[in-house]
Design an enzyme around this catalytic site. Sequence first.
Site, mmCIF file in Angstrom:
data_model
loop_
_atom_site.group_PDB
_atom_site.id
_atom_site.type_symbol
_atom_site.label_atom_id
_atom_site.label_comp_id
_atom_site.label_asym_id
_atom_site.label_seq_id
_atom_site.Cartn_x
_atom_site.Cartn_y
_atom_site.Cartn_z
ATOM 1 N N GLU A 136 -1.011 7.152 -0.861
ATOM 2 C CA GLU A 136 0.549 7.362 -1.563
ATOM 3 C C GLU A 136 0.820 7.915 -2.976
ATOM 4 O O GLU A 136 1.411 7.777 -3.798
ATOM 5 C CB GLU A 136 1.277 5.928 -1.438
ATOM 6 C CG GLU A 136 1.245 5.345 -0.198
ATOM 7 C CD GLU A 136 1.511 3.895 -0.421
ATOM 8 O OE1 GLU A 136 2.724 3.488 -0.875
ATOM 9 O OE2 GLU A 136 0.679 2.942 0.115
ATOM 10 N N SER A 194 14.236 6.098 -3.364
ATOM 11 C CA SER A 194 13.897 4.757 -3.153
ATOM 12 C C SER A 194 14.827 3.590 -3.143
ATOM 13 O O SER A 194 15.908 3.979 -3.558
ATOM 14 C CB SER A 194 12.774 4.567 -4.155
ATOM 15 O OG SER A 194 11.673 5.367 -4.043
ATOM 16 N N SER A 253 4.770 2.863 2.334
ATOM 17 C CA SER A 253 5.442 4.061 2.511
ATOM 18 C C SER A 253 5.479 4.701 4.134
ATOM 19 O O SER A 253 5.839 5.848 4.505
ATOM 20 C CB SER A 253 4.657 5.246 1.801
ATOM 21 O OG SER A 253 4.971 4.891 0.308
#
Length: 315
Positions: A18, A288, A154
Site C-alpha cells: 500500500e 478515501s 485497500s
Amino acid sequence: MNQSPLRIAVLAGGLSHERDISLRSGHRVAQVLKHLGHTVLVLDIDARTIGSLKTFGPDVVWPLVHGGPGEDGGLQNVLISLGLPYVGTHSDGCQRASFKPTAKASVRTGGVITPDSLTLPQSYFSQLGAQEVLTVVASHLGLPVVVKPHQGGSGLGVSYASTADELRSAMVACFAYDERALIERYVAGTELAVSVVDTGEGPRALPPVEVVTDGRYDFDARYNPGRSEYFVPARLDDAVIEKVKTTAVTVHTTLGLGNLSRTDLILDDEGTPWFIDVNVIPGMTETSLLPIAANAEGSLEELYDALVQNPLVHP
C-alpha cells in the site's frame, strides 16, 4: 486556528503493498496542515527516518503508513521509544485491530456480529493437500465466501468466490499478499464505512458513508474516481444510522483504539450491521472515506487541526 502552529512530521510510504496509497494520504494530509499554518515535514519511511525525526524535533507525528508495517503496532512503539506524541492508536490497540481474525474475535466480546470465518496459513495447503483443504473449507462455511489477507487493507488480495474454481483462484490471489488467508462467509447487503474520531472528548462516529460500486469494491474501485459512488450520510433511516454509528463506536472502544479508526460494515436486508474490518490508519486520499465523512459533517481542516492538537502522549 486558535492555538499556536506546530511542527508536524507526517510519516508515509514504507515498503508495503500500500506504499503508493500511503504516500498519497501523507501528502494530502500535509497539504491541509500546511494550509492551517503548521510546519510540516513528510518523511518516507527508510533507514534515515529516525535521524530525520531527531533533527526535525516535531511537536507531533502523524503516521500514515498503511498495511502491516504501519498498523501492527511496531511503528507506534518506535515513536513511543522516541518520546514523540503521535496521532493514532496505542501499539496494543494496533495489534488487536491489524490482525483481522483477532479483531473479529475481539469485537464479538463487545456484542458486535461478524461473519463466520476460518484463517489458514499457506503451508497447510501443501502439507494437507490444496484440494482436500478447499473442499473442507467450502463444506464448513458454504459458498459464496470472501477471501482476504489476514492483515492489510485497500482491498488488496481480496476476492469473492461463489464456486470451487473461484475459491481456488481467490486463495492464489490472497497468498500473493500474505502467507495467511482469512476466508469469510459472504454477507449480502449495503456496504458502509463509519469513521470514529476522538479529539479528547471521547470517541464519536462521523456520518456513515454508503458505498455503491460498479462491480466489487476492490483496490481499483477505491482509488480510481468513477468506479464508486458515495452517499453521505448513507441513505438509511435515522434509527438505522444511529445503530451503525453505535456499532462503529463499540468496535473502536472494544479494541481500545485511539484518535481515529474506520469500521467497514455490511448492513443486511434485516437491518443488522455485520462487522467486516477496521482500519487504525484509514486512507486520507481524495477518494478515501474518512475525509468524505468529515467534509459532510463540517470542516475537514478543523478535524485535522483538532487531531494534531490532541495527540497520544506517553509517559
